[in-house]
Design a protein around this motif. Structure first.
Motif, PDB file in Angstrom:
ATOM      1  N   ASP A  37       3.685 -11.041  -6.714  1.00 53.73           N
ATOM      2  CA  ASP A  37       2.569 -10.242  -7.189  1.00 53.73           C
ATOM      3  C   ASP A  37       1.359 -10.519  -6.308  1.00 53.73           C
ATOM      4  OD1 ASP A  37       4.390  -9.713  -9.151  1.00 53.73           O
ATOM      5  OD2 ASP A  37       3.274 -10.665 -10.760  1.00 53.73           O
ATOM      6  N   GLN A  38       0.618  -9.471  -5.979  1.00 58.13           N
ATOM      7  CA  GLN A  38      -0.556  -9.624  -5.130  1.00 58.13           C
ATOM      8  C   GLN A  38      -1.691  -8.760  -5.645  1.00 58.13           C
ATOM      9  OE1 GLN A  38      -0.062  -9.397  -0.910  1.00 58.13           O
ATOM     10  NE2 GLN A  38       2.078  -9.985  -1.014  1.00 58.13           N
ATOM     11  N   THR A  39      -2.908  -9.229  -5.431  1.00 59.85           N
ATOM     12  CA  THR A  39      -4.101  -8.464  -5.782  1.00 59.85           C
ATOM     13  C   THR A  39      -5.030  -8.482  -4.580  1.00 59.85           C
ATOM     14  OG1 THR A  39      -3.944  -9.051  -8.122  1.00 59.85           O
ATOM     15  CG2 THR A  39      -6.079  -8.285  -7.335  1.00 59.85           C
ATOM     16  N   ARG A  40      -5.554  -7.304  -4.243  1.00 58.94           N
ATOM     17  CA  ARG A  40      -6.552  -7.191  -3.175  1.00 58.94           C
ATOM     18  C   ARG A  40      -7.760  -6.467  -3.736  1.00 58.94           C
ATOM     19  NH1 ARG A  40      -3.394  -6.238   2.511  1.00 58.94           N
ATOM     20  NH2 ARG A  40      -1.811  -7.837   2.154  1.00 58.94           N
ATOM     21  N   ARG A  41      -8.933  -6.939  -3.333  1.00 58.41           N
ATOM     22  CA  ARG A  41     -10.196  -6.387  -3.833  1.00 58.41           C
ATOM     23  C   ARG A  41     -11.090  -5.968  -2.669  1.00 58.41           C
ATOM     24  NH1 ARG A  41     -11.101  -7.790  -9.144  1.00 58.41           N
ATOM     25  NH2 ARG A  41      -9.598  -9.275  -9.965  1.00 58.41           N
ATOM     26  N   VAL A  86      -9.685  -2.272  -6.684  1.00 59.64           N
ATOM     27  CA  VAL A  86      -8.726  -3.357  -6.870  1.00 59.64           C
ATOM     28  C   VAL A  86      -7.326  -2.766  -6.791  1.00 59.64           C
ATOM     29  CG1 VAL A  86      -7.894  -5.191  -8.403  1.00 59.64           C
ATOM     30  CG2 VAL A  86     -10.330  -4.587  -8.378  1.00 59.64           C
ATOM     31  N   ARG A 116      -3.435  -3.884  -7.415  1.00 61.80           N
ATOM     32  CA  ARG A 116      -2.569  -4.908  -8.001  1.00 61.80           C
ATOM     33  C   ARG A 116      -1.127  -4.475  -7.754  1.00 61.80           C
ATOM     34  NH1 ARG A 116      -6.072  -7.896 -11.117  1.00 61.80           N
ATOM     35  NH2 ARG A 116      -7.891  -6.767 -11.869  1.00 61.80           N
ATOM     36  N   TYR A 117      -0.415  -5.275  -6.982  1.00 67.22           N
ATOM     37  CA  TYR A 117       0.943  -4.925  -6.579  1.00 67.22           C
ATOM     38  C   TYR A 117       1.946  -5.907  -7.163  1.00 67.22           C
ATOM     39  CZ  TYR A 117       5.058  -4.397  -3.672  1.00 67.22           C
ATOM     40  OH  TYR A 117       6.344  -4.234  -3.237  1.00 67.22           O
ATOM     41  N   THR A 118       2.976  -5.374  -7.777  1.00 68.07           N
ATOM     42  CA  THR A 118       4.154  -6.143  -8.167  1.00 68.07           C
ATOM     43  C   THR A 118       5.355  -5.360  -7.637  1.00 68.07           C
ATOM     44  OG1 THR A 118       4.618  -5.034 -10.275  1.00 68.07           O
ATOM     45  CG2 THR A 118       2.998  -6.842 -10.312  1.00 68.07           C
ATOM     46  N   TRP A 148      -8.121   3.593 -13.768  1.00 69.37           N
ATOM     47  CA  TRP A 148      -6.934   3.093 -13.082  1.00 69.37           C
ATOM     48  C   TRP A 148      -5.832   4.144 -13.089  1.00 69.37           C
ATOM     49  CZ3 TRP A 148      -2.809   3.145 -16.335  1.00 69.37           C
ATOM     50  CH2 TRP A 148      -3.073   3.100 -17.709  1.00 69.37           C
TER      51      TRP A 148
END
Length: 142
Positions: free
Chosen positions: A9-13, A72, A74-76, A130
């Motif tokens: 899982d990754q989050t980029r802002r 934002v 949010r990747y899974t 979102w």
């Protein structure tokens, strides 16, 4: 990027307050993240869907909410969630629109392309609008 990293899982802002060219900057930021996450290998359709959703969400924040404050991603392995925050507490609402005229189609685009979409209040005020997409290598569910 290796497959092992893609499974995490990754989050980029991306901070957007007071920045010029927010739509283009948001699209570039998203395109880089999607490339890192392996979306490009699956073909342009899903990447194009994600970039169009980013454009619509950021543009709507510019036009109707005083401008976006943050993007934002949010990747899974199962889901990509795109969030655009702004300072307005008002949730998005469809506007009466004429099919033949430009403008007023942003929520229609969200409805057609996103698996799900909505808005939620943010701590400290404002909201995040979102939209969610399934990654290209995940089963597409509707």
């Amino acid at each position: 990027m290796g497959a092992g990293l893609r499974r995490q899982d990754q989050t980029r802002r991306l901070a957007l307050s007071g920045i010029e060219g927010t739509v283009a900057r948001s699209r570039d930021f998203t395109a880089r993240a999607l490339a890192d996450w392996g979306w490009a290998a699956a073909g342009p359709e899903r990447t194009g869907d994600a970039l169009l959703l980013v454009s619509e969400l950021v543009t709507n924040a510019c036009l109707h909410a005083g401008g976006p404050t943050e993007l934002v991603l949010r990747y899974t392995p199962e889901l990509l969630r795109i969030e655009v925050a702004d300072g307005s507490p008002r949730p998005p609402a469809p506007r009466p629109r004429a099919i033949a005229l430009p403008g007023g189609h942003g929520l229609v685009v969200l409805e057609r392309l996103a698996l799900r979409w909505g808005s939620e209040p943010r701590d400290g005020g404002g909201k995040a609008v979102w939209a969610e997409l399934t990654p290209p290598d995940a089963p597409r569910v509707r």
